[in-house]
Design an enzyme around this catalytic site. Structure first.
Site, short mmCIF file in Angstrom:
data_model
loop_
_atom_site.label_atom_id
_atom_site.label_comp_id
_atom_site.label_asym_id
_atom_site.label_seq_id
_atom_site.Cartn_x
_atom_site.Cartn_y
_atom_site.Cartn_z
N LYS A 1 5.21 9.58 8.92
CA LYS A 1 4.89 9.15 10.28
C LYS A 1 5.91 9.59 11.33
O LYS A 1 5.75 10.61 11.99
CB LYS A 1 4.68 7.63 10.32
CG LYS A 1 3.52 7.16 9.44
CD LYS A 1 3.30 5.67 9.57
CE LYS A 1 2.28 5.15 8.57
NZ LYS A 1 0.91 5.60 8.79
N ASP B 1 9.28 2.86 -0.62
CA ASP B 1 8.29 3.55 0.21
C ASP B 1 8.57 3.17 1.66
O ASP B 1 8.21 2.09 2.12
CB ASP B 1 6.89 3.11 -0.22
CG ASP B 1 5.79 3.67 0.68
OD1 ASP B 1 6.11 4.33 1.69
OD2 ASP B 1 4.61 3.43 0.38
N TYR C 1 0.86 -1.19 0.00
CA TYR C 1 0.00 0.00 0.00
C TYR C 1 0.89 1.23 0.00
O TYR C 1 1.84 1.32 0.78
CB TYR C 1 -0.90 0.00 1.23
CG TYR C 1 -1.76 1.24 1.37
CD1 TYR C 1 -2.83 1.48 0.52
CD2 TYR C 1 -1.47 2.19 2.36
CE1 TYR C 1 -3.62 2.62 0.64
CE2 TYR C 1 -2.26 3.32 2.50
CZ TYR C 1 -3.33 3.54 1.64
OH TYR C 1 -4.10 4.67 1.76
#
Length: 438
Positions: A273, A245, A150
């Site tokens: 994050k 990623d 994802y």
């Protein structure tokens, strides 16, 4: 062995019943709706250290950690003190600040895999920008992603695999034009032949291969070092870029993330994050040459009013400084490994069909007899019913796991030996109950 009484969710349920009038599904991000687990979603009121409290006053040891960024634990005093001080100076300027320089220096001076970075406001924005940069740099349009990875909710990445070895992606969300999906090839992980065929079939058309540093959004799908190095080799041979990623793995596995873990130099790396210390932030970085294609130096446009936001930068600086302290990652990763090994020992002793994948301070509970799960297709959807039961039992025992069996668990520096003793006891009780019921 008996199940614990269900925790009270009276106030959370009331809040959720109001929220459905305001938000689609009553939430602002789908997984929060608790559709994959039991009961109404919990509305969290406060957090401190390793623990969170919901609107009903229930206390939980937290292994979700806001989906990863709270690596220091919640409301870390050095972070909150720095943010409180910055609040008096302003929330947003839409202009450069010295804080951006300071955070960039902390990152670049301690991460040999990137030479320049650009701050953005989310992981989705970072990956979206990285894909655009790859296309602008290579002057090619097609990208390859992998089933089970994802990369945020930008149009070209909200795709799933079609049938066959090498296929164009099919949209996995309404509202994504077929033309966007047609520029994305979706392959299975851990399949060299599929990549070889894709580059042969679309010779000179592929701009980049994008992969999670370690796939951790759909289970924890650990890839071999050999396979990851193969990705580096085949992209280089075909003059395509390799994008890592690292929105989850960056500054989580270690300060240099999965790039250092695999000893691979990606062409572009995305982060998120953790570098915001709990504030909304993301970043992407590459060599100075590749980053020179970004506006205003180059023709690849990307902008954002809140990019480099002073509050986010302040939280990030305070977080990065603590992550760079001697032994931080060694202690955190060792703590996680010891906890997981203890759980594995119990599972082996009981001969339960459960696997726990772990790397660094991430771990994932899979209800499976398969020892080495490396592909999304190897995850049995029916096993999620077992996770649903486990999640309920753990909540009732005061342990908060992410509300989906496809999500990983996160350890933080704030989890104490006493916390882990308590959680081990509850995990083993819940597993015993699960298989006693069967």
């Amino acid at each position: 062995m008996s199940s614990y009484k269900d925790i009270s969710r009276e106030k959370s349920t009331a809040l959720y019943n109001v929220a459905v009038n305001y938000f689609p599904g009553g939430v602002n991000s789908p997984v929060r709706a608790f559709k994959s687990v039991h009961g109404a979603p919990l509305f969290i009121e406060k957090a401190k250290g390793s623990r969170v409290w919901d609107a009903d006053g229930n206390e939980f040891i937290d292994f979700c950690c806001s989906w990863g960024p709270m690596i220091l634990g919640h409301t870390n005093s050095k972070v909150t003190d720095a943010v409180a001080k910055q609040l008096d100076s302003g929330l947003s300027f839409g202009a450069p600040t010295a804080l951006e320089n300071e955070l960039a220096e902390l990152i670049l001076a301690n991460n040999k895999y990137v030479e320049k970075i650009r701050f953005v406001s989310s992981g989705t924005e970072a990956v979206m920008s990285a894909i655009r940069l790859a296309r602008g740099y290579t002057k090619r349009d097609k990208i390859i992603k992998f089933e089970g990875c994802y990369h945020g909710h930008s149009d070209s990445l909200l795709v799933k695999a079609g049938s066959g070895l090498v296929t164009f992606g099919e949209t996995s969300s309404a509202g994504v034009p077929k033309a966007f999906a047609d520029e994305t090839l979706v392959l299975e992980l851990d399949d060299k032949e599929a990549l070889i065929q894709a580059f042969k079939e679309f010779e000179g058309e592929i701009a980049a291969v994008v992969i999670e540093g370690i796939p951790a959004n759909n289970g924890l799908l650990l890839q071999s070092k050999e396979y990851v190095h193969f990705l580096r080799e085949i992209t280089a041979e075909n003059k395509a870029l390799l994008i890592f990623d690292e929105v989850i793995t960056g500054f989580r596995l270690g300060f240099e993330g999965a790039a250092a873990y695999y000893d691979v130099q990606p062409d572009i790396i995305t982060y998120g994050k953790i570098i915001g210390g709990g504030m909304p932030v993301g970043a992407y970085g590459a060599s100075a040459e590749i980053m020179s294609y970004i506006s205003p130096d180059g023709g690849v446009y990307q902008a954002g009013t809140l990019s480099g936001n002073p509050i986010a930068m302040t939280a990030g600086i305070a977080t990065m400084k603590q992550l760079l302290e001697d032994g931080f990652y060694e202690k955190l990763n060792q703590k996680t490994q010891e906890f997981v090994e203890r759980l594995r020992g119990y599972i082996s002793e009981k001969n339960y069909p459960i696997q726990i994948n772990q790397v660094g301070s991430l771990f994932w509970i899979a209800f499976s007899n398969l020892k080495n799960i490396t592909k999304a297709s190897q995850i049995d959807p029916e096993s999620m019913e077992n996770f649903k039961k486990l999640h309920r039992e753990m909540l009732n025992r005061g342990v908060y796991l992410g509300p989906s069996g496809y999500e990983v668990c996160f350890m933080s520096g704030a989890h104490s030996k006493e916390d882990l003793e308590e959680v081990f006891k509850h995990f083993t009780e819940a597993m015993d109950l699960l298989y006693e019921i069967k």
